[in-house]
Structures are given as structure tokens and as C-alpha cells.
Design an enzyme around this catalytic site. Structure first.
Site, PDB file in Angstrom:
ATOM      1  N   ASN A 107      -1.676   5.178 -64.790  1.00  0.00           N
ATOM      2  CA  ASN A 107      -1.355   4.197 -63.741  1.00  0.00           C
ATOM      3  C   ASN A 107       0.086   3.689 -63.876  1.00  0.00           C
ATOM      4  OD1 ASN A 107      -3.998   4.621 -63.249  1.00  0.00           O
ATOM      5  ND2 ASN A 107      -4.705   2.562 -63.786  1.00  0.00           N
ATOM      6  N   THR A 152      26.854   0.719 -20.175  1.00  0.00           N
ATOM      7  CA  THR A 152      25.688  -0.148 -20.355  1.00  0.00           C
ATOM      8  C   THR A 152      24.711   0.315 -19.276  1.00  0.00           C
ATOM      9  OG1 THR A 152      26.451  -1.832 -18.818  1.00  0.00           O
ATOM     10  CG2 THR A 152      27.112  -2.115 -21.123  1.00  0.00           C
ATOM     11  N   HIS A 153      23.442   0.322 -19.590  1.00  0.00           N
ATOM     12  CA  HIS A 153      22.426   0.883 -18.673  1.00  0.00           C
ATOM     13  C   HIS A 153      22.723   2.343 -18.345  1.00  0.00           C
ATOM     14  CE1 HIS A 153      21.321  -3.369 -17.862  1.00  0.00           C
ATOM     15  NE2 HIS A 153      22.628  -3.547 -17.897  1.00  0.00           N
ATOM     16  N   GLU A 287      18.557  17.942 -31.066  1.00  0.00           N
ATOM     17  CA  GLU A 287      17.199  17.632 -30.608  1.00  0.00           C
ATOM     18  C   GLU A 287      16.231  17.483 -31.783  1.00  0.00           C
ATOM     19  OE1 GLU A 287      16.567  19.880 -26.485  1.00  0.00           O
ATOM     20  OE2 GLU A 287      17.622  21.065 -27.966  1.00  0.00           O
TER      21      GLU A 287
HETATM   22  N1  ARG Z   1      -2.345  11.368 -59.778  1.00  0.00           N
HETATM   23  C1  ARG Z   1      -2.570   9.973 -59.859  1.00  0.00           C
HETATM   24  C2  ARG Z   1      -1.776   9.255 -58.762  1.00  0.00           C
HETATM   25  O1  ARG Z   1      -0.879   9.822 -58.249  1.00  0.00           O
HETATM   26  C3  ARG Z   1      -2.139   9.463 -61.193  1.00  0.00           C
HETATM   27  C4  ARG Z   1      -2.785   8.213 -61.605  1.00  0.00           C
HETATM   28  C5  ARG Z   1      -4.243   8.426 -61.864  1.00  0.00           C
HETATM   29  N2  ARG Z   1      -4.867   7.252 -62.357  1.00  0.00           N
HETATM   30  C6  ARG Z   1      -6.189   7.074 -62.377  1.00  0.00           C
HETATM   31  N3  ARG Z   1      -6.632   5.959 -62.830  1.00  0.00           N
HETATM   32  N4  ARG Z   1      -7.006   7.982 -61.876  1.00  0.00           N
HETATM   33  O2  ARG Z   1      -2.054   8.143 -58.386  1.00  0.00           O
END
Ligand code: ARG
Length: 464
Positions: A107, A152-153, A287
Site C-alpha cells: 500500500n 470576437t464571436h 484534429e
Molecule cells: N497492485 C496494487 C495497486 O496498484 C498494489 C497494492 C496492493 N495492496 C493490497 N493491499 N492488495 O493498488
């Protein structure tokens, strides 16, 4: 080996297992995952979890992982970039590789990797933006005192210097640079040490980790640090402003390249032919820039929707915040490269521009301004000049072609100073105000624009 199989008695549904993997896209984060892992390894050694021998084995193996092409890139057993590095590390450094995950969580890793990625992309986009804006400044210098109509416009309004028009875009790009710099400054804190949600379980030197990764400081709150994606949204939003500004420029050049306008000649290098109509030269580059601006704003929406309503802290939804960031960064960088090449080669037809800037009563406002200087209230002056325009429309001529008698019928005393006020030179000169199109003002604006841009160019941390 999975990263989390211990408490499970059954294997994962194969369809689900494949569907939830992020390695197919998060592998672009590999260099950042490696850098963050090296900083974590150093902190682990300082905390006594890795011996100095294990540390150097780990650091060397991580260096190799960063250098080598990803072996088994399509291996369906690899869940994400963090998993990949761990598996490869164990292959290269043995059992010590499993120690690296001590005191950390994916995390905080993904939060860190993504910040490092965004920071690097900000520097790259800033570099490209400075290059593009520099090209606009070059063209503005080269345009000298050539003129074009301002609208403008989308109706002809008043003449302006071509340089003044080009500098309008330089202003937009300079604001874009400011937004990116602002985002860079705010994101530059290090989540490592936040653990899974509540903070790491080991006495890690978070200041040292942050310093090693060129972050300003460690983040202040583990719940926030592991689940914050503001920085990604801000970044993509800043990119969207770049795309938005490019789309306006693209639209103007598309219009100006039509036979009807004829102000610019499309560079063949950046144009496409028609498979059906042999005579066609189409502005596809412009484009596509106009079209892709919408796609980039779509990325902002995708990001905001992924984060909206998410409870603290990490949730797997956050994995969805990666691809829109990667896509927007790649797209806007490419748009900038194409726009810069286009600006370097596009030809302006100054004659056609000037012709358009001196037809269609572009001096009507200047005529009214002259009367105001003679003491006529502006509302009355507006009315009188409006009458003169009507008389021109009947006679199919321009204001300066009306005789003093014609003007007299409209209630205007047209002496020589009045006729002088109608010349292109004097029409430009009355806009002698900061930000206006009088040539002296535009020259000063050019110098200022160059200075502002130089603040963002050069150094590696251009945007810092
Ligand atoms: N691949 C996960 C993401 O991008 C990594 C973190 C995963 N953490 C977990 N608690 N499953 O968020």
C-alpha cells in the site's frame, strides 16, 4: 510463490486471478519500485534487520533488476510490479530477498512509486512545454509587426500583431507550467514508513528514506499517505489544461488553414492526404490534438470517480488510478511533440493576414476612440461611426474610403487627424496599454514572456 497464500486453503479462481493482476500495466513503475526498495533496504540495514552483507547483495540485485529487460514479462503468476521485484530478488539474492518486505506494505509502495512516476513525468512534460512555448516565442519574434484580425464571436473585431496572438498561447502555457510546478511541490513527500495503514512496525529512519528518494519530507499521516491520490488527479488535471489549450490552438489553425482564411499553409510533414479526393491536404495532426484533448479530460473523470466516496485507507479500487495517469502522461507528451514540430514548420501568409486585418471596418473602434478624444461621449461616437459603417455597406467600401461629405451626413466632422486615426498604424497604436497590441507593448511582452519561460527551463527540477 504468492505474496499472501498462508491463510488460504483454496486456490484462487483462475479467471479472477488473471483479471485482478496489474502487472500488465504497472510494470512501467519498475524503476521507481527499485529506487524505493533500495531506500527501504538501506533503512532496514540501519534498523539492524539486514546485515551489511545482505544489504549489499540486495542493492546489487535491485540494480540488476532495474537494468535487465523483464524476464517472463507475460508470466500470469506475477500479480504486480511489487510481486515481480520480490520474486526476481529472491532468484538473484537468495533468502535475503524475502527480508526486504519487512516493515513495509504494498500500500505504501504503490503510493510511493506512483508519486515518483508523476514527479518524473512532470519534469518531462515541463521540458516539452517550455520547448513548445519557446517555439511560439521564436515565431512571435519572427512575425515582427505583421498583423492579423482578432475575432470576437468569430467575427472580425480589431487588428492585432501576429506576435500578440502567439503570445496569448505563451501565457496559457506559462500558467500550465505553474500548475505542474505547484502539483510537483505538493506531491513531493514520501509515504514509505506508512506501512499498510497505521505506520511501519520497525524503527525506520523515514527522514533518511525521504532524502534518498529526493523527497522534501516524509508524509505526516499513514492513513492519508497510503490512500491519497490527489497528486495523480491534480497532475492529470494540469495535463488536461495543457490539452485544452492545445485544442484551442489546433482549432484556430484548422480554421486558418482553410482556403476561406488562407492565413497558414499546413506543413506537409504534419498533414495527411485523402484516399478519395486527390486534391486534399488535411490537418489530421491538429484534429487529433483537438480530439485527444477530450480523451485526456476523460482520464480526469475516471480518476475522480475511482476515488470518490472511498473510505480510508487503501482499497483495491485505487489500482484503477494508474492507467489514466499513464495514458494522460503519454498522450500529452506526444501532443506536445507534434505541436512543437508543427509550430517550427508551419508557414504564415502575412499578406493574407494583413489583407484580412484591414478589411471589414477593423478601424471602427479607433474612429470612435478618436471622436471620444475630441470630447464626443462614447455612446454618441459609437452611434455616429455605426451610421458611417452602414453607409459603407451601401457603397461597398471601407471607412477610410468615405468622403468628408459622406461622414458629414453621418454627423462626423472628418478632418485630416480623423483620417489619420483610421490608418492601420494608428489603430494599433491606440492599444498602448500593458497587455495591449501596440507594437511597443508587444515587444515588451515578448521580453517578459521569455523571462518567465526561462524560470521553468534548464535545471532537472525545472518545475520545482
Ligand atoms: N497492485 C496494487 C495497486 O496498484 C498494489 C497494492 C496492493 N495492496 C493490497 N493491499 N492488495 O493498488
Amino acid at each position: 510463490m504468492k505474496m499472501w497464500s498462508g491463510r488460504f486453503g483454496q486456490s484462487q479462481n483462475p479467471g479472477f486471478e488473471q483479471w485482478q493482476r496489474s502487472f500488465p500495466f504497472d510494470r512501467v513503475l519498475l524503476p521507481f519500485e527499485v529506487a524505493a526498495s533500495q531506500a527501504h533496504a538501506a533503512a532496514l540495514a540501519k534498523a539492524g534487520v539486514l546485515s551489511s552483507e545482505e544489504l549489499s547483495r540486495t542493492v546489487l540485485a535491485l540494480e540488476q533488476i532495474a537494468r535487465e529487460p523483464i524476464p517472463g514479462a507475460d508470466d500470469p503468476a506475477i500479480e504486480d510490479v511489487h510481486h515481480y521485484v520480490e520474486l526476481r530478488l529472491v532468484e538473484l539474492a537468495g533468502e535475503a530477498g524475502y527480508k526486504l518486505h519487512s516493515g513495509r506494505s504494498r500500500n505504501e509502495q504503490i503510493a510511493t512509486d506512483l508519486r515518483l512516476y508523476v514527479r518524473q513525468q512532470i519534469d518531462e512534460v515541463c521540458r516539452l512545454l517550455v520547448e513548445l512555448a519557446g517555439e511560439f516565442v521564436n515565431r512571435a519574434y519572427a512575425a515582427g509587426e505583421n498583423v492579423m484580425p482578432a475575432y470576437t464571436h468569430l467575427q472580425r473585431a480589431e487588428p492585432v500583431l501576429v506576435a500578440h496572438w502567439l503570445l496569448a498561447y505563451v501565457e496559457m502555457f506559462t500558467r500550465d507550467l505553474g500548475r505542474l510546478a505547484d502539483c510537483r511541490q505538493r506531491l513531493n513527500e514520501c509515504p514509505l514508513g506508512s506501512g499498510a495503514v497505521a505506520g511501519t512496525i520497525l524503527p525506520l529512519d523515514r527522514e533518511g528514506i525521504a532524502r534518498q528518494l529526493d523527497f522534501e519530507a516524509p508524509t505526516a499521516n499513514s492513513l492519508d499517505a497510503t490512500s491519497d491520490r490527489d497528486f495523480a488527479i491534480e497532475f492529470v488535471q494540469a495535463l488536461s489544461f495543457v490539452a485544452l489549450h492545445l485544442s484551442r490552438w489546433a482549432e484556430e489553425l484548422i480554421l486558418f488553414s482553410t482556403i476561406e482564411f488562407g492565413f497558414v499553409k499546413l506543413p506537409e510533414e504534419f498533414s495527411t492526404g485523402s484516399s478519395a479526393m486527390p486534391q486534399k491536404k488535411n490537418p489530421d495532426a491538429l484534429e487529433l490534438i483537438r480530439g485527444k484533448a477530450g480523451t485526456v479530460w476523460g482520464n480526469v473523470t475516471a480518476l475522480v470517480m475511482s476515488v470518490k466516496g472511498l473510505p480510508l485507507a487503501y482499497n483495491k479500487d485505487l489500482q484503477e488510478t494508474q492507467q489514466p495517469v499513464f495514458a494522460a502522461a503519454a498522450e500529452v507528451s506526444n501532443m506536445l511533440r507534434v505541436a512543437t514540430g508543427f509550430m517550427a514548420t508551419v508557414e504564415f501568409d502575412y499578406k493574407r493576414m494583413e489583407r484580412a486585418a484591414t478589411r471589414g471596418f477593423m478601424n471602427a473602434m479607433a474612429a470612435a476612440a478618436h471622436l471620444v478624444r475630441q470630447g464626443v461621449p462614447f455612446r454618441r461616437a459609437h452611434e455616429l461611426v455605426g451610421k458611417a459603417v452602414r453607409s459603407c455597406l451601401e457603397k461597398s467600401c471601407e471607412l477610410e474610403q468615405l468622403s468628408p461629405e459622406d461622414f458629414m451626413l453621418c454627423g462626423i466632422k472628418a478632418d485630416q487627424p480623423f483620417y489619420d486615426a483610421l490608418t492601420l498604424e494608428n489603430v494599433l497604436a491606440i492599444h498602448d496599454v500593458e497587455g495591449g497590441t501596440a507594437p511597443t507593448r508587444v515587444r515588451a511582452a515578448l521580453r517578459t514572456a521569455k523571462e518567465k519561460l526561462s524560470m521553468y527551463s534548464g535545471a532537472a527540477h525545472a518545475c520545482a
